[in-house]
Design a protein around this motif. Sequence first.
Motif, PDB file in Angstrom:
ATOM      1  N   SER A  38     -34.546   0.392   4.228  1.00 27.38           N
ATOM      2  CA  SER A  38     -33.128   1.027   4.491  1.00 27.38           C
ATOM      3  C   SER A  38     -32.408   1.604   3.581  1.00 27.38           C
ATOM      4  CB  SER A  38     -32.331   0.069   5.344  1.00 27.38           C
ATOM      5  OG  SER A  38     -30.979   0.664   5.843  1.00 27.38           O
ATOM      6  N   SER A  39     -31.816   2.832   3.640  1.00 25.35           N
ATOM      7  CA  SER A  39     -31.042   3.458   2.672  1.00 25.35           C
ATOM      8  C   SER A  39     -30.071   4.172   3.352  1.00 25.35           C
ATOM      9  CB  SER A  39     -32.009   4.465   1.855  1.00 25.35           C
ATOM     10  OG  SER A  39     -32.199   5.477   2.428  1.00 25.35           O
ATOM     11  N   GLU A  40     -28.898   4.429   2.276  1.00 29.07           N
ATOM     12  CA  GLU A  40     -27.691   5.184   2.577  1.00 29.07           C
ATOM     13  C   GLU A  40     -27.203   5.980   1.649  1.00 29.07           C
ATOM     14  OE1 GLU A  40     -23.065   4.492   3.461  1.00 29.07           O
ATOM     15  OE2 GLU A  40     -24.446   3.827   4.972  1.00 29.07           O
ATOM     16  N   THR A  41     -27.155   7.350   1.656  1.00 31.89           N
ATOM     17  CA  THR A  41     -26.720   8.367   0.464  1.00 31.89           C
ATOM     18  C   THR A  41     -25.506   8.850   1.140  1.00 31.89           C
ATOM     19  OG1 THR A  41     -29.237   8.697   0.132  1.00 31.89           O
ATOM     20  CG2 THR A  41     -27.493  10.379  -0.694  1.00 31.89           C
ATOM     21  N   THR A  42     -24.559   8.908   0.143  1.00 31.30           N
ATOM     22  CA  THR A  42     -23.310   9.334   0.183  1.00 31.30           C
ATOM     23  C   THR A  42     -23.140  10.645  -0.776  1.00 31.30           C
ATOM     24  OG1 THR A  42     -22.563   7.398   0.803  1.00 31.30           O
ATOM     25  CG2 THR A  42     -20.956   8.954   0.242  1.00 31.30           C
ATOM     26  N   TRP A  43     -22.664  11.652  -0.415  1.00 32.17           N
ATOM     27  CA  TRP A  43     -22.454  12.872  -1.214  1.00 32.17           C
ATOM     28  C   TRP A  43     -21.062  12.920  -1.791  1.00 32.17           C
ATOM     29  CZ3 TRP A  43     -26.330  12.831   2.263  1.00 32.17           C
ATOM     30  CH2 TRP A  43     -27.771  13.025   1.860  1.00 32.17           C
ATOM     31  N   PHE A  44     -20.666  13.673  -2.638  1.00 31.65           N
ATOM     32  CA  PHE A  44     -19.170  13.813  -3.109  1.00 31.65           C
ATOM     33  C   PHE A  44     -18.172  14.499  -1.916  1.00 31.65           C
ATOM     34  CE2 PHE A  44     -21.199  13.634  -7.041  1.00 31.65           C
ATOM     35  CZ  PHE A  44     -20.342  12.931  -7.845  1.00 31.65           C
ATOM     36  N   ASP A  45     -17.153  14.168  -1.736  1.00 32.67           N
ATOM     37  CA  ASP A  45     -16.126  14.815  -0.650  1.00 32.67           C
ATOM     38  C   ASP A  45     -16.005  16.618  -0.808  1.00 32.67           C
ATOM     39  OD1 ASP A  45     -15.796  12.352  -0.117  1.00 32.67           O
ATOM     40  OD2 ASP A  45     -13.663  12.198  -0.809  1.00 32.67           O
ATOM     41  N   ARG A  46     -15.952  17.102   0.316  1.00 35.06           N
ATOM     42  CA  ARG A  46     -16.024  18.425   0.248  1.00 35.06           C
ATOM     43  C   ARG A  46     -14.968  18.789   1.555  1.00 35.06           C
ATOM     44  NH1 ARG A  46     -21.562  18.732   2.556  1.00 35.06           N
ATOM     45  NH2 ARG A  46     -21.299  19.600   4.716  1.00 35.06           N
ATOM     46  N   GLY A  47     -14.306  19.973   0.966  1.00 25.40           N
ATOM     47  CA  GLY A  47     -13.476  20.666   1.954  1.00 25.40           C
ATOM     48  C   GLY A  47     -14.070  21.660   2.857  1.00 25.40           C
ATOM     49  N   GLU A  48     -13.895  21.483   4.189  1.00 30.85           N
ATOM     50  CA  GLU A  48     -14.567  22.340   5.425  1.00 30.85           C
ATOM     51  C   GLU A  48     -13.551  23.063   5.964  1.00 30.85           C
ATOM     52  OE1 GLU A  48     -17.795  21.000   7.398  1.00 30.85           O
ATOM     53  OE2 GLU A  48     -18.905  20.534   5.917  1.00 30.85           O
ATOM     54  N   PRO A  49     -13.446  24.246   6.100  1.00 32.80           N
ATOM     55  CA  PRO A  49     -12.297  24.842   6.996  1.00 32.80           C
ATOM     56  C   PRO A  49     -12.357  24.898   8.486  1.00 32.80           C
ATOM     57  CG  PRO A  49     -13.768  26.551   6.373  1.00 32.80           C
ATOM     58  CD  PRO A  49     -14.331  25.351   5.633  1.00 32.80           C
ATOM     59  N   MET A  50     -11.337  24.398   9.023  1.00 33.17           N
ATOM     60  CA  MET A  50     -10.998  23.979  10.464  1.00 33.17           C
ATOM     61  C   MET A  50     -10.083  24.876  11.068  1.00 33.17           C
ATOM     62  SD  MET A  50     -11.208  20.524  12.608  1.00 33.17           S
ATOM     63  CE  MET A  50     -12.791  20.427  12.610  1.00 33.17           C
ATOM     64  N   GLY A  51     -10.272  26.090  11.643  1.00 27.95           N
ATOM     65  CA  GLY A  51      -8.964  26.811  11.820  1.00 27.95           C
ATOM     66  C   GLY A  51      -8.283  27.289  10.684  1.00 27.95           C
ATOM     67  N   ALA A  52      -7.044  27.092  10.557  1.00 22.74           N
ATOM     68  CA  ALA A  52      -6.220  27.521   9.306  1.00 22.74           C
ATOM     69  C   ALA A  52      -6.106  26.429   8.338  1.00 22.74           C
ATOM     70  CB  ALA A  52      -4.718  27.626   9.938  1.00 22.74           C
ATOM     71  N   ASP A  53      -6.730  25.077   8.635  1.00 22.88           N
ATOM     72  CA  ASP A  53      -6.442  23.907   7.904  1.00 22.88           C
ATOM     73  C   ASP A  53      -7.870  23.585   7.212  1.00 22.88           C
ATOM     74  OD1 ASP A  53      -4.000  23.459   8.855  1.00 22.88           O
ATOM     75  OD2 ASP A  53      -4.608  22.100  10.426  1.00 22.88           O
ATOM     76  N   LEU A  54      -7.634  22.889   6.180  1.00 26.14           N
ATOM     77  CA  LEU A  54      -8.960  22.618   5.275  1.00 26.14           C
ATOM     78  C   LEU A  54      -9.187  20.934   5.388  1.00 26.14           C
ATOM     79  CD1 LEU A  54     -11.173  23.491   3.184  1.00 26.14           C
ATOM     80  CD2 LEU A  54      -9.612  22.760   1.582  1.00 26.14           C
ATOM     81  N   VAL A  55     -10.458  20.790   6.024  1.00 25.54           N
ATOM     82  CA  VAL A  55     -10.519  19.336   6.146  1.00 25.54           C
ATOM     83  C   VAL A  55     -11.497  18.505   5.222  1.00 25.54           C
ATOM     84  CG1 VAL A  55     -11.591  17.583   8.176  1.00 25.54           C
ATOM     85  CG2 VAL A  55     -10.093  19.589   8.784  1.00 25.54           C
ATOM     86  N   ILE A  56     -11.163  17.617   4.731  1.00 25.49           N
ATOM     87  CA  ILE A  56     -11.903  16.951   3.857  1.00 25.49           C
ATOM     88  C   ILE A  56     -13.090  16.102   4.370  1.00 25.49           C
ATOM     89  CG2 ILE A  56     -12.113  15.246   1.789  1.00 25.49           C
ATOM     90  CD1 ILE A  56     -10.567  17.908   1.117  1.00 25.49           C
ATOM     91  N   VAL A  57     -14.369  16.005   4.137  1.00 27.01           N
ATOM     92  CA  VAL A  57     -15.369  15.266   4.873  1.00 27.01           C
ATOM     93  C   VAL A  57     -16.175  14.923   3.738  1.00 27.01           C
ATOM     94  CG1 VAL A  57     -15.609  16.712   6.846  1.00 27.01           C
ATOM     95  CG2 VAL A  57     -17.013  17.341   4.655  1.00 27.01           C
ATOM     96  N   ARG A  58     -16.710  13.398   4.195  1.00 30.79           N
ATOM     97  CA  ARG A  58     -17.824  12.952   3.236  1.00 30.79           C
ATOM     98  C   ARG A  58     -19.110  12.697   3.806  1.00 30.79           C
ATOM     99  NH1 ARG A  58     -15.418   7.672   0.745  1.00 30.79           N
ATOM    100  NH2 ARG A  58     -14.551   9.361  -0.500  1.00 30.79           N
ATOM    101  N   PRO A  59     -19.860  13.512   3.521  1.00 34.65           N
ATOM    102  CA  PRO A  59     -21.178  13.508   4.144  1.00 34.65           C
ATOM    103  C   PRO A  59     -21.984  12.287   3.855  1.00 34.65           C
ATOM    104  CG  PRO A  59     -21.060  15.715   2.941  1.00 34.65           C
ATOM    105  CD  PRO A  59     -19.962  14.736   2.643  1.00 34.65           C
ATOM    106  N   ARG A  60     -22.758  11.717   4.966  1.00 36.63           N
ATOM    107  CA  ARG A  60     -23.651  10.503   4.433  1.00 36.63           C
ATOM    108  C   ARG A  60     -24.834  10.548   5.411  1.00 36.63           C
ATOM    109  NH1 ARG A  60     -20.604   5.437   3.355  1.00 36.63           N
ATOM    110  NH2 ARG A  60     -18.492   5.986   2.999  1.00 36.63           N
ATOM    111  N   GLN A  61     -25.894  10.048   4.884  1.00 35.50           N
ATOM    112  CA  GLN A  61     -26.952   9.951   5.669  1.00 35.50           C
ATOM    113  C   GLN A  61     -27.626   8.506   5.496  1.00 35.50           C
ATOM    114  OE1 GLN A  61     -30.369  12.120   3.569  1.00 35.50           O
ATOM    115  NE2 GLN A  61     -31.430  12.369   5.758  1.00 35.50           N
ATOM    116  N   ALA A  62     -28.011   7.914   6.774  1.00 37.35           N
ATOM    117  CA  ALA A  62     -28.615   6.702   6.712  1.00 37.35           C
ATOM    118  C   ALA A  62     -30.202   6.768   7.463  1.00 37.35           C
ATOM    119  CB  ALA A  62     -27.803   5.927   7.821  1.00 37.35           C
TER     120      ALA A  62
END
Length: 74
Positions: A38-62
């Motif tokens: 079992s493993s989990e990888t987390t990447w650095f937070d990044r901003g993704e545009p959602m309409g007129a806003d910028l949403v911060i996401v934290r990509p993960r993979q299990a």
Amino acid sequence: MDPPDTGNVITPKQQLGFSGGIYQGFYKTVVVAAEFFSSETTWFDRGEPMGADLVIVRPRQAVNFFNVGATLFW
């Protein structure tokens, strides 16, 4: 903490994994195994545009992997 400046290469922020197995031998010629990884990888937070806003996401993979097998010695 900001991610390292590596151009277009996306590097993981954190990786965590563990594995375990059970092995049983029969008659000195056969070994049966059951393994789990079992493993989990987390990447650095990044901003993704959602309409007129910028949403911060934290990509993960299990990843969960289960393996069963046998080995025959002769």
